[in-house]
Design a protein around this motif. Structure first.
Motif, mmCIF file in Angstrom:
data_model
loop_
_atom_site.group_PDB
_atom_site.id
_atom_site.type_symbol
_atom_site.label_atom_id
_atom_site.label_comp_id
_atom_site.label_asym_id
_atom_site.label_seq_id
_atom_site.Cartn_x
_atom_site.Cartn_y
_atom_site.Cartn_z
ATOM 1 N N ILE A 126 0.804 -1.089 -0.043
ATOM 2 C CA ILE A 126 0.042 0.052 -0.014
ATOM 3 C C ILE A 126 0.997 1.229 -0.015
ATOM 4 C CG2 ILE A 126 -1.632 1.260 1.444
ATOM 5 C CD1 ILE A 126 -3.269 -1.011 2.135
ATOM 6 N N ALA A 127 1.832 1.097 0.714
ATOM 7 C CA ALA A 127 3.013 2.547 0.906
ATOM 8 C C ALA A 127 3.303 2.828 -0.452
ATOM 9 C CB ALA A 127 4.024 2.120 1.990
ATOM 10 N N HIS A 128 4.085 1.638 -1.134
ATOM 11 C CA HIS A 128 4.528 1.602 -2.558
ATOM 12 C C HIS A 128 3.544 2.366 -3.619
ATOM 13 C CE1 HIS A 128 7.124 -0.043 -5.722
ATOM 14 N NE2 HIS A 128 6.195 0.225 -6.404
ATOM 15 N N VAL A 129 2.450 2.006 -3.472
ATOM 16 C CA VAL A 129 1.364 2.437 -4.480
ATOM 17 C C VAL A 129 1.089 3.985 -4.034
ATOM 18 C CG1 VAL A 129 -0.717 2.373 -5.738
ATOM 19 C CG2 VAL A 129 0.408 0.277 -5.067
ATOM 20 N N LEU A 130 1.095 4.305 -2.935
ATOM 21 C CA LEU A 130 0.641 5.478 -2.559
ATOM 22 C C LEU A 130 1.884 6.590 -2.957
ATOM 23 C CD1 LEU A 130 -1.231 5.154 0.708
ATOM 24 C CD2 LEU A 130 -2.394 5.780 -1.458
ATOM 25 N N ARG A 131 2.876 5.990 -2.783
ATOM 26 C CA ARG A 131 3.972 6.696 -3.079
ATOM 27 C C ARG A 131 4.168 7.137 -4.753
ATOM 28 N NH1 ARG A 131 5.964 10.094 0.530
ATOM 29 N NH2 ARG A 131 7.965 10.335 0.789
ATOM 30 N N ILE A 132 3.742 6.142 -5.455
ATOM 31 C CA ILE A 132 3.917 6.437 -7.022
ATOM 32 C C ILE A 132 2.744 7.190 -7.323
ATOM 33 C CG2 ILE A 132 2.983 5.032 -9.028
ATOM 34 C CD1 ILE A 132 4.811 2.678 -8.227
ATOM 35 N N LEU A 133 1.641 7.086 -6.860
ATOM 36 C CA LEU A 133 0.406 8.031 -7.090
ATOM 37 C C LEU A 133 0.889 9.421 -6.547
ATOM 38 C CD1 LEU A 133 -2.620 6.033 -5.954
ATOM 39 C CD2 LEU A 133 -1.647 5.910 -8.101
ATOM 40 N N LYS A 134 1.634 9.505 -5.661
ATOM 41 C CA LYS A 134 1.808 11.167 -4.971
ATOM 42 C C LYS A 134 2.907 11.469 -5.975
ATOM 43 C CE LYS A 134 3.073 13.653 -1.101
ATOM 44 N NZ LYS A 134 3.315 13.591 0.287
ATOM 45 N N PHE A 135 4.034 10.831 -6.428
ATOM 46 C CA PHE A 135 5.214 11.234 -7.198
ATOM 47 C C PHE A 135 5.158 10.578 -8.677
ATOM 48 C CE2 PHE A 135 6.230 11.868 -2.933
ATOM 49 C CZ PHE A 135 6.659 13.138 -2.588
ATOM 50 N N TYR A 147 -2.605 4.874 -14.596
ATOM 51 C CA TYR A 147 -3.327 6.094 -13.571
ATOM 52 C C TYR A 147 -3.230 7.373 -14.123
ATOM 53 C CZ TYR A 147 -4.021 9.020 -9.654
ATOM 54 O OH TYR A 147 -4.300 10.036 -8.969
ATOM 55 N N SER A 148 -4.238 8.024 -14.176
ATOM 56 C CA SER A 148 -4.253 9.413 -14.629
ATOM 57 C C SER A 148 -4.993 10.386 -13.528
ATOM 58 C CB SER A 148 -5.188 9.509 -15.800
ATOM 59 O OG SER A 148 -4.553 8.972 -16.939
ATOM 60 N N PRO A 149 -4.075 11.396 -12.949
ATOM 61 C CA PRO A 149 -4.637 12.079 -11.766
ATOM 62 C C PRO A 149 -5.960 13.137 -12.218
ATOM 63 C CG PRO A 149 -2.191 12.283 -12.071
ATOM 64 C CD PRO A 149 -2.762 11.531 -13.360
ATOM 65 N N ARG A 150 -6.779 12.935 -11.300
ATOM 66 C CA ARG A 150 -7.939 13.835 -11.530
ATOM 67 C C ARG A 150 -8.416 14.890 -10.416
ATOM 68 N NH1 ARG A 150 -10.266 8.866 -12.695
ATOM 69 N NH2 ARG A 150 -11.587 8.811 -10.792
ATOM 70 N N ALA A 151 -8.755 15.989 -10.804
ATOM 71 C CA ALA A 151 -8.950 16.924 -9.563
ATOM 72 C C ALA A 151 -9.755 16.781 -8.544
ATOM 73 C CB ALA A 151 -9.314 18.279 -10.322
ATOM 74 N N LYS A 188 -9.092 9.390 -0.132
ATOM 75 C CA LYS A 188 -9.859 8.123 -0.074
ATOM 76 C C LYS A 188 -9.669 7.340 -1.278
ATOM 77 C CE LYS A 188 -14.340 5.950 1.125
ATOM 78 N NZ LYS A 188 -15.785 6.430 1.744
ATOM 79 N N ASP A 189 -10.052 8.121 -2.447
ATOM 80 C CA ASP A 189 -9.788 7.478 -3.861
ATOM 81 C C ASP A 189 -8.618 6.785 -3.847
ATOM 82 O OD1 ASP A 189 -12.555 8.249 -4.186
ATOM 83 O OD2 ASP A 189 -11.817 10.314 -4.875
ATOM 84 N N LEU A 190 -7.520 7.620 -3.568
ATOM 85 C CA LEU A 190 -6.031 7.065 -3.670
ATOM 86 C C LEU A 190 -5.916 5.792 -2.985
ATOM 87 C CD1 LEU A 190 -4.076 10.246 -4.019
ATOM 88 C CD2 LEU A 190 -5.275 9.084 -5.729
ATOM 89 N N ALA A 191 -6.422 5.914 -1.540
ATOM 90 C CA ALA A 191 -6.334 4.664 -0.659
ATOM 91 C C ALA A 191 -7.008 3.608 -1.217
ATOM 92 C CB ALA A 191 -6.783 5.080 0.734
ATOM 93 N N GLU A 192 -8.329 3.784 -1.976
ATOM 94 C CA GLU A 192 -9.005 2.578 -2.687
ATOM 95 C C GLU A 192 -8.135 2.047 -3.446
ATOM 96 O OE1 GLU A 192 -12.618 4.136 -3.359
ATOM 97 O OE2 GLU A 192 -13.223 4.033 -1.187
ATOM 98 N N ILE A 193 -7.306 2.595 -4.396
ATOM 99 C CA ILE A 193 -6.721 2.500 -5.579
ATOM 100 C C ILE A 193 -5.239 1.492 -4.917
ATOM 101 C CG2 ILE A 193 -4.944 2.785 -7.363
ATOM 102 C CD1 ILE A 193 -6.518 5.390 -7.973
#
Length: 211
Positions: free
Chosen positions: A89-98, A175-179, A184-189
Motif C-alpha cells: 500500500i505504501a509503495h502504490v501511494l508513493r507512486i500516485l503521489k510522485f 493511472y491518470s490524476p483527476r482534480a 480516500k480514492d487514492l487509498a482505495e486504488i
C-alpha cells in the motif's frame, strides 16, 4: 546526495521529472526544465552538470521516495501478511503521489546501458542499482518469512518478487490524476493493488480478509 537535497535541487528534480514525463527524456532539454522552473538554465547547471545526470538523479530519487516510506514498515515486528499488505500500500501511494518520477523510470529502459554514460553519471548509476537492490531485498525478506511461516506459497522468491513489483508499479502505466480525486480514492486504488499482490502469494485466500 539525494537524501540531502536542497530546496533548489528538489525543485529542479521535480521540474525535470515533469518535463521528462511529458516530453520524453530524448526531447526534453535543460531549456525546457528551466522554463518550467521560471528560471535560467544556469540555475540548473549550478546543481547538475548534464541532462543525463539529471535523468539519473530523477531515477535515484524515485527509489529514495519508495525506500523512505517502505523500509520503516519492513523493519516492524509484524506478521508477514500484514507487513506485505502495508508495504505494498505504501509503495502504490508513493507512486500516485510522485507519478512523474516513477513514470519516467518505468519508461526509461536505457539507463543501465552504461557505455554512453559519462564518468560522473556512472557513480549515480551504481547508486541507483545499489538502492534498488536494497529496496527489493526488503520484499525478499518478507516473502521468505511468509514462506517459512506457511502463509505464502512455496515458489521462487525472485520470480514472485519481480512479479509483485510489476503489479505495484502498474499505476505508472494506467493511472491518470483527476482534480476531484480525494485521499480516500487514492487509498482505495492502493488497497485494490495490494489485494492483487496478496492474492499472488497467499496459500489461503481467506487470509486476505484478516488484514
Amino acid at each position: 546526495m539525494i537524501e540531502d537535497l536542497s530546496c533548489s535541487q528538489q525543485e529542479i528534480l521535480d521540474a525535470a521529472a515533469e518535463c521528462f514525463m511529458q516530453m520524453g527524456p530524448d526531447v526534453a532539454s535543460i531549456d525546457d526544465i528551466a522554463r518550467l522552473l521560471g528560471s535560467t538554465k544556469g540555475r540548473v547547471y549550478h546543481h547538475f552538470r548534464s541532462k543525463g545526470e539529471l535523468l539519473y538523479a530523477v531515477r535515484l530519487r524515485s527509489v529514495s521516495l519508495l525506500m523512505e516510506k517502505v523500509r520503516p514498515i519492513a523493519m516492524e515486528d509484524k506478521p508477514p501478511v500484514e507487513k506485505l499488505r502495508a508495504m505494498s500500500i505504501a509503495h502504490v501511494l508513493r507512486i500516485l503521489k510522485f507519478l512523474s518520477y516513477h513514470r519516467v523510470v518505468s519508461e526509461d529502459t536505457r539507463m543501465f546501458f552504461r557505455g554512453s554514460a559519462k564518468p560522473q553519471e556512472m557513480e549515480m548509476i551504481e547508486k541507483v542499482i545499489e538502492m534498488r537492490r536494497a529496496y527489493e531485498n526488503l520484499y525478499r525478506t518478507v516473502l521468505q518469512e511468509g514462506i517459512e511461516a506457511g502463509v505464502f506459497a512455496r515458489q521462487s522468491v525472485s520470480i514472485t518478487l519481480h512479479s509483485i513489483i510489476i503489479l505495484m508499479n502498474g499505476p505508472c502505466f494506467w493511472y491518470s490524476p483527476r482534480a476531484e480525486q480525494s485521499s480516500k480514492d487514492l487509498a482505495e486504488i492502493a488497497q485494490s493493488v495490494s489485494n492483487l499482490v496478496l492474492r499472488a502469494v497467499l496459500t489461503d485466500p481467506a487470509l486476505l480478509q484478516e488484514v
